[in-house]
Design a protein around this motif. Structure first.
Motif: not given
Length: 495
Positions: A405, A412, A421-423, A487-489, A491
């Motif tokens: 981060s 991630y 998982e990442q964003g 924000s975006w996410y 996976c």
């Protein structure tokens, strides 16, 4: 000088740092100092170099820098002892001048010698002060100890001989019972048909008596075998291959491996280690098995405490003749395998039955092997069997093995199963998220949740869009109102 201190030695403990040690007892010459080192195991040794004595500062330096040795380590002891020469060097002349200083030196030396003698006497074994000369028998003290030792050895040999005789008697009784059964069987065949009923009853009674006699003989043999004061390492033969029938012993024909032999059978393990002529290396053991199918030697691990027992496969000797172990050793030494047949007698070796239970030792070993491991492992669990969220989220049983981060909001998480998982944060419209992945995905089966803004009057709204590839939009899952930044996410299965 005056001699007011009665101390004749000092004992110091090493600490890995100190090199200089005080000599605070009276000393005539630096040559009158004896130095001893005692190891952590209690082994004492007098040293004659590597140290120096300074009478001006009353110190002993050990080890000196010139010796190249490290300071005395923790657990070692240094003993500094005064050892005044047993000499008298004052020569008083008739009608000569008496020098008080010379006389005092002589008296001082005598006092030092008496102190040193007192120190030695204090470390000696002494009879009580009330003992009389007639009670001491000092000249018989050591012979009495040696005689007691010889008596103990003789008694042990006699006990072993008596046990062997008892076992032999039991075997004879068993053979007698077997002969009686054979005679009864012969007699039954000769009974005439006219007396068959009466003769059958008689034979049944006789057979019952014979069987009772055989049972008694077997019990006698059992008690004889189990009452023998077998020594550790003693090899004997049994009609049973069950451990329950041979308590305190281990099999010598299956090549058993005991990972905790030093803990389970400490007496037997020490006995094997004390007989190197009975041991081979693991390589030699395996080579013998490959060549002959057996190996009559032990493999003892000095560091791990494990033990592998001999394996015998081709022996034919019984307990009264030379053992199959000897035959197997001869075959191995001659470089040829044997082709003998099996017998009903099984060789065992006495290891005592007062050992630590195997379950206890194995439980301790198992606990130790798990102490440094994680308590979650999904390597043998398929994703289909895991509890997931929306069929895409990582299982609650999974755990993070890598993460990242930064201060800009990008992040991630990589899981043990390979799931990622990442964003991040969107600061403007129409940003292509798929070209800014922090971690790549190994396949196209991933999803992206992205906020796309559009105008509705004076309010900026966003659509959360679900993707499966970089170019195709499948559905708009919901609409809501957002405000920048959004924000975006993403996976899916990671690389």
């Amino acid at each position: 000088m005056t001699v007011s201190m009665q101390i004749t030695k000092r004992i110091y403990q090493g600490n890995g740092v100190t090199r200089q040690w005080d000599i605070d007892f009276p000393l005539i010459s630096a040559d009158d100092v004896s130095v001893y080192l005692t190891s952590p195991q209690g082994v004492e040794e007098e040293i004659f170099d590597g140290y120096s004595v300074d009478l001006l500062t009353h110190t002993l330096t050990y080890p000196t820098d010139e010796s190249g040795k490290a300071p005395l380590a923790d657990g070692w002891k240094l003993t500094v002892l005064r050892a005044t020469p047993l000499t008298q060097e004052i020569d008083l002349l008739r009608q000569g001048e008496l020098d008080a200083e010379v006389l005092e030196q002589g008296y001082d030396k005598l006092t030092l010698l008496v102190q040193e003698l007192n120190e030695k006497v204090g470390r000696s074994i002494k009879y009580p002060v009330s003992s009389q000369e007639s009670d001491l028998e000092a000249d018989r003290f050591l012979p009495n100890i040696l005689a007691a030792k010889e008596d103990a050895i003789t008694a042990s040999s006699q006990a072993a001989l008596a046990s062997q005789q008892a076992q032999k008697s039991a075997e004879n009784a068993s053979q007698t019972a077997q002969t009686a059964l054979e005679n009864i069987d012969s007699a039954m065949e000769e009974v005439s048909s006219s007396l068959q009923t009466q003769g059958q009853q008689f034979c049944n009674q006789a057979q019952s008596s014979a069987q009772a006699a055989q049972t008694s003989a077997q019990q006698a043999q059992y008690y004889a075998e189990h009452s023998i004061g077998k020594c550790v390492g003693e090899v004997y033969f049994s009609q049973s291959n069950a451990a329950a029938d041979n308590p305190g012993s281990l099999p010598l024909w299956t090549g058993e491996f005991y990972a905790n032999a030093q803990t389970l059978y400490p007496d037997f393990y020490a006995w094997v280690k004390s007989h190197p002529e009975l041991c081979k290396t693991k390589q030699q053991y395996d080579a013998a098995l490959a060549s002959y199918g057996e190996c009559p030697f032990y493999v003892a691990d000095e560091t791990g405490g494990s033990l592998r027992l001999p394996k015998l496969a081709n022996y034919v000797k019984n307990a009264s003749a030379s053992s199959g172990i000897t035959q197997a050793k001869n075959n191995l030494a001659a470089g040829s395998g044997s082709t003998l047949s099996y017998t009903t007698l099984f060789p065992w070796v006495c290891a005592y039955n007062n050992a630590v239970p195997a379950s206890t030792a194995q439980a301790a070993e198992f606990t130790g092997s798990l102490s440094g491991k994680l308590n979650r492992d999904l390597s043998n669990v398929s994703r289909a069997t895991q509890t997931t969220v929306n069929a895409m989220m990582p299982s609650a049983m999974d755990y993070v093995v890598e993460s990242y981060s930064d201060t800009s909001g990008n992040w991630y998480r990589k899981y043990k199963s390979g799931w990622i998982e990442q964003g991040g944060v969107l600061s403007k419209e129409n940003v292509d998220i798929t070209v800014n992945f922090l971690k790549p995905f190994s396949n196209l089966n991933y999803c992206i949740f992205k906020a796309i803004p559009y105008n509705t009057g004076n309010t900026i709204s966003f659509s959360a869009v679900f993707f499966h590839t970089k170019a195709t939009t499948y559905a708009i899952t919901y609409q809501t109102v957002y405000s920048y930044p959004s924000s975006w996410y993403a996976c899916g299965q990671g690389a």
